[in-house]
Scaffold this motif. Structure first.
Motif, PDB file in Angstrom:
ATOM      1  N   LYS A   1      35.700  59.065   4.768  1.00 35.35           N
ATOM      2  CA  LYS A   1      36.871  59.738   5.330  1.00 35.35           C
ATOM      3  C   LYS A   1      38.083  58.825   5.251  1.00 35.35           C
ATOM      4  O   LYS A   1      37.985  57.618   5.450  1.00 35.35           O
TER       5      LYS A   1
ATOM      6  N   PRO B   1      36.995  61.696  17.761  1.00 33.04           N
ATOM      7  CA  PRO B   1      37.302  62.567  16.625  1.00 33.04           C
ATOM      8  C   PRO B   1      37.389  64.032  17.028  1.00 33.04           C
ATOM      9  O   PRO B   1      36.666  64.494  17.915  1.00 33.04           O
ATOM     10  N   LYS B   2      38.302  64.745  16.406  1.00 31.48           N
ATOM     11  CA  LYS B   2      38.495  66.174  16.670  1.00 31.48           C
ATOM     12  C   LYS B   2      37.835  66.940  15.527  1.00 31.48           C
ATOM     13  O   LYS B   2      38.481  67.335  14.572  1.00 31.48           O
ATOM     14  N   ASP B   3      36.526  67.138  15.617  1.00 33.93           N
ATOM     15  CA  ASP B   3      35.805  67.753  14.511  1.00 33.93           C
ATOM     16  C   ASP B   3      35.387  69.195  14.767  1.00 33.93           C
ATOM     17  O   ASP B   3      34.687  69.796  13.976  1.00 33.93           O
ATOM     18  N   ILE B   4      35.849  69.790  15.866  1.00 30.91           N
ATOM     19  CA  ILE B   4      35.563  71.191  16.156  1.00 30.91           C
ATOM     20  C   ILE B   4      36.844  71.982  15.973  1.00 30.91           C
ATOM     21  O   ILE B   4      37.886  71.660  16.542  1.00 30.91           O
ATOM     22  N   SER B   5      36.758  73.027  15.166  1.00 27.21           N
ATOM     23  CA  SER B   5      37.915  73.861  14.883  1.00 27.21           C
ATOM     24  C   SER B   5      37.835  75.137  15.717  1.00 27.21           C
ATOM     25  O   SER B   5      36.753  75.679  15.935  1.00 27.21           O
TER      26      SER B   5
END
Length: 62
Positions: A8, A16-20
């Motif tokens: 990455k 981390p913002k990995d949920i949309s």
């Protein structure tokens, strides 16, 4: 870009913002969201995150 593989690229983070999430807004709510984001110079996503935390904090006080 040889050798990068699936690594990455971006700023490292501890959260981390990995949920949309996709939401549907009416015009008035979208306008308010845009105004809030512009006023304090943060993203719309950050406004939503802060709103969720503020709402959740209110639940814990009941």
């Amino acid at each position: 870009m040889i050798g990068l593989g699936n690594k990455k690229i971006g700023r490292p983070t501890d959260n981390p913002k990995d949920i949309s999430l996709k939401v549907r807004l009416d015009n008035d709510t979208a306008k308010k969201l845009n105004e809030c984001a512009k006023e304090i110079n943060v993203s719309k996503a950050e406004i939503v995150r802060r709103g969720i935390h503020k709402f959740h904090d209110g639940l814990n006080k009941k």
